[in-house]
Design a protein around this motif. Structure first.
Motif, PDB file in Angstrom:
ATOM      1  N   LYS A 367       0.836  -1.199   0.000  1.00 24.64           N
ATOM      2  CA  LYS A 367       0.000   0.000   0.000  1.00 24.64           C
ATOM      3  C   LYS A 367       0.876   1.256   0.000  1.00 24.64           C
ATOM      4  N   LYS A 368       0.350   2.298  -0.632  1.00 22.37           N
ATOM      5  CA  LYS A 368       1.084   3.563  -0.692  1.00 22.37           C
ATOM      6  C   LYS A 368       0.631   4.496   0.428  1.00 22.37           C
ATOM      7  N   TYR A 369       1.618   5.206   0.998  1.00 20.69           N
ATOM      8  CA  TYR A 369       1.334   6.192   2.034  1.00 20.69           C
ATOM      9  C   TYR A 369       2.055   7.489   1.701  1.00 20.69           C
ATOM     10  N   GLY A 370       1.463   8.603   2.123  1.00 17.58           N
ATOM     11  CA  GLY A 370       2.056   9.916   1.873  1.00 17.58           C
ATOM     12  C   GLY A 370       2.624  10.527   3.133  1.00 17.58           C
ATOM     13  N   ILE A 371       3.731  11.231   2.982  1.00 24.07           N
ATOM     14  CA  ILE A 371       4.358  11.940   4.098  1.00 24.07           C
ATOM     15  C   ILE A 371       4.461  13.405   3.696  1.00 24.07           C
ATOM     16  N   ILE A 372       3.921  14.280   4.516  1.00 23.04           N
ATOM     17  CA  ILE A 372       4.030  15.724   4.268  1.00 23.04           C
ATOM     18  C   ILE A 372       4.844  16.344   5.395  1.00 23.04           C
ATOM     19  N   ASP A 643      26.330   4.817  18.135  1.00 26.85           N
ATOM     20  CA  ASP A 643      25.472   4.424  17.008  1.00 26.85           C
ATOM     21  C   ASP A 643      24.010   4.310  17.433  1.00 26.85           C
ATOM     22  N   ILE A 644      23.649   5.075  18.450  1.00 26.06           N
ATOM     23  CA  ILE A 644      22.333   4.930  19.054  1.00 26.06           C
ATOM     24  C   ILE A 644      21.198   5.186  18.064  1.00 26.06           C
ATOM     25  N   PHE A 645      21.407   6.121  17.148  1.00 23.78           N
ATOM     26  CA  PHE A 645      20.350   6.453  16.194  1.00 23.78           C
ATOM     27  C   PHE A 645      20.607   5.837  14.821  1.00 23.78           C
ATOM     28  N   LYS A 646      21.580   4.929  14.769  1.00 27.08           N
ATOM     29  CA  LYS A 646      21.872   4.274  13.494  1.00 27.08           C
ATOM     30  C   LYS A 646      20.773   3.261  13.194  1.00 27.08           C
ATOM     31  N   PHE A 647      20.091   3.495  12.096  1.00 26.44           N
ATOM     32  CA  PHE A 647      18.939   2.663  11.737  1.00 26.44           C
ATOM     33  C   PHE A 647      18.709   2.800  10.234  1.00 26.44           C
ATOM     34  N   GLU A 648      18.248   1.753   9.626  1.00 23.97           N
ATOM     35  CA  GLU A 648      17.889   1.839   8.206  1.00 23.97           C
ATOM     36  C   GLU A 648      16.754   0.869   7.926  1.00 23.97           C
ATOM     37  N   SER A 649      15.675   1.416   7.404  1.00 25.87           N
ATOM     38  CA  SER A 649      14.518   0.588   7.073  1.00 25.87           C
ATOM     39  C   SER A 649      14.697  -0.010   5.685  1.00 25.87           C
ATOM     40  N   ASN A 650      13.812  -0.911   5.331  1.00 24.17           N
ATOM     41  CA  ASN A 650      13.850  -1.496   3.986  1.00 24.17           C
ATOM     42  C   ASN A 650      12.863  -0.792   3.058  1.00 24.17           C
ATOM     43  N   GLU A 671      18.651  16.856  -5.851  1.00 30.88           N
ATOM     44  CA  GLU A 671      19.650  16.503  -4.836  1.00 30.88           C
ATOM     45  C   GLU A 671      19.092  16.693  -3.422  1.00 30.88           C
ATOM     46  N   LYS A 672      18.340  17.778  -3.236  1.00 34.78           N
ATOM     47  CA  LYS A 672      17.762  18.045  -1.918  1.00 34.78           C
ATOM     48  C   LYS A 672      16.758  16.970  -1.526  1.00 34.78           C
ATOM     49  N   ARG A 673      15.921  16.576  -2.477  1.00 35.54           N
ATOM     50  CA  ARG A 673      14.926  15.558  -2.178  1.00 35.54           C
ATOM     51  C   ARG A 673      15.573  14.198  -1.928  1.00 35.54           C
ATOM     52  N   LYS A 678      16.810   9.963   1.862  1.00 36.95           N
ATOM     53  CA  LYS A 678      17.839   9.144   2.507  1.00 36.95           C
ATOM     54  C   LYS A 678      17.696   9.218   4.027  1.00 36.95           C
ATOM     55  N   ASN A 679      17.405  10.421   4.518  1.00 39.07           N
ATOM     56  CA  ASN A 679      17.217  10.602   5.961  1.00 39.07           C
ATOM     57  C   ASN A 679      15.946   9.918   6.454  1.00 39.07           C
ATOM     58  N   LEU A 680      14.890   9.953   5.651  1.00 40.14           N
ATOM     59  CA  LEU A 680      13.641   9.283   6.035  1.00 40.14           C
ATOM     60  C   LEU A 680      13.854   7.776   6.182  1.00 40.14           C
ATOM     61  N   LYS A 681      14.668   7.228   5.322  1.00 39.59           N
ATOM     62  CA  LYS A 681      14.953   5.796   5.361  1.00 39.59           C
ATOM     63  C   LYS A 681      15.676   5.421   6.665  1.00 39.59           C
ATOM     64  N   LYS A 682      16.427   6.375   7.210  1.00 38.18           N
ATOM     65  CA  LYS A 682      17.198   6.134   8.431  1.00 38.18           C
ATOM     66  C   LYS A 682      16.464   6.595   9.695  1.00 38.18           C
ATOM     67  N   ASP A 683      15.229   7.028   9.533  1.00 36.32           N
ATOM     68  CA  ASP A 683      14.460   7.636  10.625  1.00 36.32           C
ATOM     69  C   ASP A 683      13.613   6.576  11.327  1.00 36.32           C
ATOM     70  N   ILE A 684      14.052   6.141  12.502  1.00 37.00           N
ATOM     71  CA  ILE A 684      13.340   5.088  13.236  1.00 37.00           C
ATOM     72  C   ILE A 684      11.956   5.555  13.690  1.00 37.00           C
ATOM     73  N   TYR A 685      11.813   6.854  13.923  1.00 42.36           N
ATOM     74  CA  TYR A 685      10.525   7.397  14.353  1.00 42.36           C
ATOM     75  C   TYR A 685       9.524   7.386  13.194  1.00 42.36           C
ATOM     76  N   MET A 686       9.992   7.748  12.014  1.00 43.98           N
ATOM     77  CA  MET A 686       9.133   7.694  10.836  1.00 43.98           C
ATOM     78  C   MET A 686       8.726   6.253  10.544  1.00 43.98           C
ATOM     79  N   ASN A 687       9.639   5.326  10.774  1.00 50.61           N
ATOM     80  CA  ASN A 687       9.353   3.917  10.535  1.00 50.61           C
ATOM     81  C   ASN A 687       8.196   3.434  11.411  1.00 50.61           C
ATOM     82  N   GLU A 688       8.225   3.835  12.689  1.00 53.61           N
ATOM     83  CA  GLU A 688       7.142   3.423  13.589  1.00 53.61           C
ATOM     84  C   GLU A 688       5.840   4.155  13.259  1.00 53.61           C
TER      85      GLU A 688
END
Length: 707
Positions: A367-372, A643-650, A671-673, A678-688
């Motif tokens: 399923k697709k989800y949007g992030i604003i 490495d406390i905030f080191k995280f990467e989602s799939n 480049e900005k996007r 890249k940061n969103l992929k590493k964001d454990i809070y966004m993942n949850e």
């Protein structure tokens, strides 16, 4: 409505002045500019501030303590003997202010000038020879708890300890750098302790000379501004006097274009403090600098760092700013744990585009989800035809709907607020119509601010992400979504808790034809309330799902500001909950269980507790070996959390199709996007947050209707 109120406020105050003095002008005499300013401030504050505060003995005591602390935050100048002399005015300042009398200011200011001269002799004498680095002694850097020196002899000992701390910290830093250099080149002959000590003492002496040379350049108006702010802060911590120079820089900031590292700075005592990072700016992208950090030194690339403690804010900014592409290295004292770190930042132009709404699309479980991401609730009141946060948000949601998204995350983390109007309109995008917020002026009942547009732009699952730096308008939107039950609020334990509104009033408006610029007053005029009746002041918005972060146990937010207005409540507005979800409680409980059992979140919680412990630890050994061990222990402890905030989602995050088509002609945007994704992929809070969003199930009959 807001603009009309401010104009009427100015008019009322103006007429009040005129009726009292039978003229619109203060009776001006030569050399009494300082008295004119205090006269105007007294009248504006007592007649227009949200709080009807008595100028009495309690007020007087506040000004007494704040002004002395503002001049001498590190207890370097005044003694208890001085304070005893000053205390003749401790409960008389209120009467002096009523009479536009500044005798208290003159006494303390003139004594302060004498103390500055004594300080120069003191530090030069103390730095003329080595300290005893084997002596077992400590220094307490929590100056709020350290009493003023009893007399001149004890003051000399305060100076000795403060200078000695600077020396031992520099020797320790130099030893570490020397070890690293020898690792790279073992032919280097290490310097002896005595050589490193002499170099450190010489550097501290030069820095102190530079500091007091800059202090000598300050004028009476600079110190008088400190006094005026001790007066106006008695009403609340967000009410500030802005000198003409500060007001000019404030206007430039409001105009939009920011250059350099992308941070807003303010003076706090003798220090330069980070107030806010501009979303998308160089410092924000670099990721190490945070609001509340103190900048101690500034270096241009590899050059020798310049100590900016005690420097005018204008001058400090000149060294921090620079051409795009150049490197600045900031030596920073971290708010979180008090450690000192060097943060390299490549300067750039901070473009307005980076402060606007942006969106991303991610696929999860088919399923697709949007992030604003909404960095600010922006609007241009001078030109309402220009883009604003509400219209941009509406357009972005429409674009995401065309992408086929089935859920939406609105990211308000570190959003410091902005326009109330846009917050109301954005809230209205998620409900049919109804109240969004209540606002209250002094001595008036709360007014309900409604969304009157029955159109619903998004009626699907909604998650709102916040943190401890989400403030003001962010809290209004999040609170409305929570009160309606329209979305799940998740992030830090609670938001910042700023439920007040300020406006800027130019002082020259009240003194016709006065030739000099008198500056302006930023004054609290209004308070926000949720539609359930509770204020967002102090309490902020408590998350439905609290996720541990570095601020979890820290003193951070409105509740930790001296003199912050209290929490209170007004009658509840007339609204009905949306009943949006069939499984709200189940989803919230599932998320809490995942967080509690997630080793990463468990470790982040431990890290937050460690940060709090370090924040409370203000005792430092001045025995060199003990200091070095203390520092090494802290560094080694910190390595556990490296490495406390080191995280990467799939997950893979992409721009919506309309934006992808623009990348061919705007490679910078691309480049900005890519960096953001890249940061969103590493964001454990966004993942949850995406886990929560994917579990929410809508109730078919869920849109709020005004009763």
């Amino acid at each position: 409505m807001k603009t009309k109120y401010i104009l009427s406020l100015i008019t009322i105050l103006f007429l009040n002045f005129a009726s009292k003095a039978n003229t619109s002008t203060y009776p001006v005499q030569d050399g009494d500019k300082d008295k004119i300013i205090i006269y105007i401030l007294k009248n504006i504050l007592t007649q227009g501030h949200y709080v009807q505060k008595e100028i009495d003995d309690d007020f007087s005591e506040h000004v007494f303590n704040e002004f002395i602390d503002g001049l001498d935050p590190s207890k370097r100048y005044f003694t208890q003997e001085d304070l005893k002399e000053f205390s003749q005015y401790k409960y008389e300042i209120d009467n002096q202010i009523k009479d536009s009398n500044i005798d208290f200011y003159k006494l303390v200011y003139n004594r302060f000038l004498e103390k500055l001269e004594f300080a120069k002799i003191t530090y030069r004498t103390l730095l003329s020879e080595p300290f005893n680095y084997k002596k077992k002694e400590q220094i307490n850097l929590d100056y709020d708890k350290v009493p003023f020196a009893k007399n001149q002899n004890e003051l000399l000992d305060y100076w000795r300890k403060q200078l000695k701390l600077q020396i031992v910290s520099r020797i320790q830093e130099a030893e570490e750098q020397q070890v690293e250099k020898i690792k790279k080149d073992n032919s280097i002959t290490p310097k002896t302790f005595e050589e490193l000590e002499l170099e450190a003492r010489t550097t501290v002496l030069k820095n102190m000379d530079d500091l007091y040379a800059r202090i000598d350049e300050l004028e009476n108006s600079d110190w008088y501004s400190t006094f005026l702010n001790s007066v106006v802060s008695a009403f609340d911590p967000h009410t500030n006097y802005m000198s003409p120079r500060i007001k000019s820089r404030f206007d430039q900031d409001m105009s939009g274009k920011l250059e350099g590292i992308g941070a807003r700075l303010q003076k706090e005592g003798i220090y330069t403090k980070i107030v806010e990072l501009i979303s998308g700016g160089p410092a924000w992208k670099q990721g190490e600098l945070e609001a509340g950090d103190i900048i101690l030194k500034v270096a241009q690339g590899d050059e020798e760092p310049l100590d900016i403690v005690g420097m005018r804010l204008d001058d400090a900014i000149k060294f921090i700013k620079g051409k795009k592409g150049t490197e600045v290295r900031l030596t920073v004292k971290k708010k979180l744990d008090g450690t000192t770190v060097v943060i390299p930042i490549i300067r750039d132009v901070v473009e307005l585009e980076e402060t606007f709404v942006k969106s991303s699309v991610v696929e999860k479980n088919g399923k697709k989800y949007g992030i604003i991401n909404l960095p600010k609730f922006y609007i241009d009141f001078k030109d309402v035809k220009q883009r604003n946060a509400a219209s941009d948000m509406e357009q972005e949601i429409e674009r995401l709907k065309k992408e086929g998204v089935e859920g939406l995350i609105v990211d308000l983390r570190s959003n410091g607020g902005g326009s109330l109007k846009t917050a109301i309109e954005i809230g209205g995008l998620f409900i049919e119509k109804g109240p969004i917020v209540q606002v209250k002026y002094r001595n008036e009942p709360a007014r309900v601010k409604n969304d009157t547009d029955s159109k619903v732009q998004w009626n699907g699952p909604l998650v709102v992400m916040v943190n401890e730096m989400s403030a003001s308008a962010s809290e209004i939107f999040a609170a409305a979504m929570q009160d309606y039950g329209r979305g799940v609020i998740m992030g830090g334990k609670q938001t910042y808790g700023k439920g007040t509104v300020q406006n800027v009033l130019p002082l020259n408006y009240y003194v016709s034809k006065y030739p000099d610029d008198l500056g302006a007053l930023k004054m609290t005029i209004q308070k926000f309330y949720r539609i359930n009746g509770g204020s967002t002041q102090i309490e902020g918005v408590y998350s439905d799902i609290a996720m541990p972060d570095r601020y979890s146990y820290m003193e951070f937010g409105e509740r930790d500001l001296d003199g912050a207005l209290p929490w209170d409540k007004v009658p509840q507005a007339n609204y009905t909950k949306t009943n949006s979800y069939t499984n709200f409680n189940e989803v919230v409980n599932n998320s809490k269980e995942r967080i509690n059992n997630n080793p990463k979140f468990v470790s982040i919680n431990e890290y937050a507790q460690w940060l709090k412990k370090n924040q409370d630890d203000n005792l430092f050994s001045l025995n060199y070996n003990d200091y070095k061990k203390q520092n090494d222990d802290r560094v080694n402890e910190g390595k556990k959390y490296k490495d406390i905030f080191k995280f990467e989602s799939n997950l893979t995050f992409n721009s919506p199709k309309y934006e992808v088509s623009e990348f061919t002609k705007d490679t910078v945007l691309k480049e900005k996007r890519e960096a953001w994704h890249k940061n969103l992929k590493k964001d454990i809070y966004m993942n949850e947050a995406l886990n929560v969003l994917s579990e929410l199930k809508m109730n078919n009959n869920h849109i709020a209707v005004k009763q």
